[in-house]
Enzyme design. Structure first.
Site, mmCIF file in Angstrom:
data_model
loop_
_atom_site.group_PDB
_atom_site.id
_atom_site.type_symbol
_atom_site.label_atom_id
_atom_site.label_comp_id
_atom_site.label_asym_id
_atom_site.label_seq_id
_atom_site.Cartn_x
_atom_site.Cartn_y
_atom_site.Cartn_z
ATOM 1 N N ASP A 139 0.202 -1.055 -0.001
ATOM 2 C CA ASP A 139 0.222 -0.168 -0.117
ATOM 3 C C ASP A 139 0.891 1.051 -0.620
ATOM 4 O OD1 ASP A 139 -2.850 0.869 -0.495
ATOM 5 O OD2 ASP A 139 -2.515 1.394 1.632
ATOM 6 N N GLU A 190 -0.562 10.571 4.523
ATOM 7 C CA GLU A 190 -0.276 9.402 5.248
ATOM 8 C C GLU A 190 1.101 8.442 4.734
ATOM 9 O OE1 GLU A 190 -4.192 8.491 2.747
ATOM 10 O OE2 GLU A 190 -3.419 6.385 1.990
ATOM 11 N N GLU A 233 -9.921 -3.243 -5.539
ATOM 12 C CA GLU A 233 -10.009 -2.569 -4.441
ATOM 13 C C GLU A 233 -9.719 -3.893 -3.819
ATOM 14 O OE1 GLU A 233 -8.625 -0.412 -2.187
ATOM 15 O OE2 GLU A 233 -8.794 1.788 -4.023
ATOM 16 N N GLU A 281 -11.045 6.816 -1.844
ATOM 17 C CA GLU A 281 -11.290 6.785 -0.847
ATOM 18 C C GLU A 281 -11.817 6.132 -0.005
ATOM 19 O OE1 GLU A 281 -8.414 7.908 -0.784
ATOM 20 O OE2 GLU A 281 -7.723 10.245 -0.623
#
Ligand SMILES: Cc1ncc(CN)c(N)n1
Length: 224
Positions: free
Chosen positions: A50, A91, A213, A143
């Protein structure tokens, strides 16, 4: 559907595609965090992959910002998107910190083909042929999957272990929820005035994102 009022296209789509949406936001990897059964190796794999994804996500978000500056009549959109870039900055810092705590060497992580595939899709969305409406809708969807997935791990009844709660709060917190709602209302506003062709493309992009995803979670879970 042109000429017919489209007030909340995203709502229509989330109802229409509910099963695949739940597949992305209630994936076994997330359910494993929620019930504490996730194993550390899966979590570390997700973390490393990620991190690479988020680095590739930054230019995509910058491209959405550029499109907003050229195509949007609303100054407030830029504020929301700038907030998004700031959140990504945090992040990235968070990933580095978490990786060092867990002994994940980010510089040596090799991108998995599933990750590369998703990043290639992001790149296709950066093309000038993809207009602001499609770009902002895609941004909202990407998101939102994280926001909804991690918020689920914080809901009442969840048994998320304490050391994973901080990860879940990163995307599952109320501010991030509010930010996703702001993206959603921009997307809905744009979709309401877009051509049928653009709306159809935005819906296909949404389905592609949900599929990417799911694949990303599968990869993290070690199921691929
Ligand atoms: C795969 C994925 N999708 C979404 C997010 C949320 N920025 C993320 N970090 N990674």
């Amino acid at each position: 559907m042109e000429g017919i009022e489209r007030t909340a296209m995203t709502d229509t789509w989330l109802k229409k595609h509910r099963q695949i949406y739940l597949g992305a936001t209630r994936h076994p990897f997330i359910l494993g965090i929620r019930d504490g059964s996730v194993d550390l190796s899966s979590f570390k794999r997700w973390l490393g992959q990620d991190y690479l994804f988020v680095r590739a996500f930054v230019p995509f978000v910058a491209s959405v910002l550029l499109k907003a500056s050229k195509e949007s009549d609303e100054n407030a959109d830029i504020d929301v998107l700038l907030g998004g870039l700031a959140a990504l900055n945090d992040e990235i810092a968070w990933f580095k910190n978490e990786a060092s705590k867990l002994g994940v060497a980010l510089a040596s992580v090799v991108p998995h083909p599933i990750n590369l595939n998703y990043c290639r899709f992001l790149e296709s969305l950066m093309s000038p042929d993809v207009d602001y409406t499609q770009a902002i809708t895609a941004f909202w969807a990407i998101e939102t999957v994280y926001q909804q997935s991690f918020a689920h791990c914080l809901e009442e009844g969840s048994k998320t272990p304490d050391d994973l709660k901080q990860t879940c709060r990163r995307w599952g917190n109320d501010d991030f929820g509010q930010y996703c709602r702001a993206l959603r209302s921009i997307a809905d506003r744009q979709l309401a005035k877009a051509s049928d062709d653009v709306v159809a493309k935005a819906e296909v992009n949404l389905l592609n994102i949900l599929e990417h995803e799911v694949q990303f979670w599968n990869m993290s879970h070690g199921k691929i």
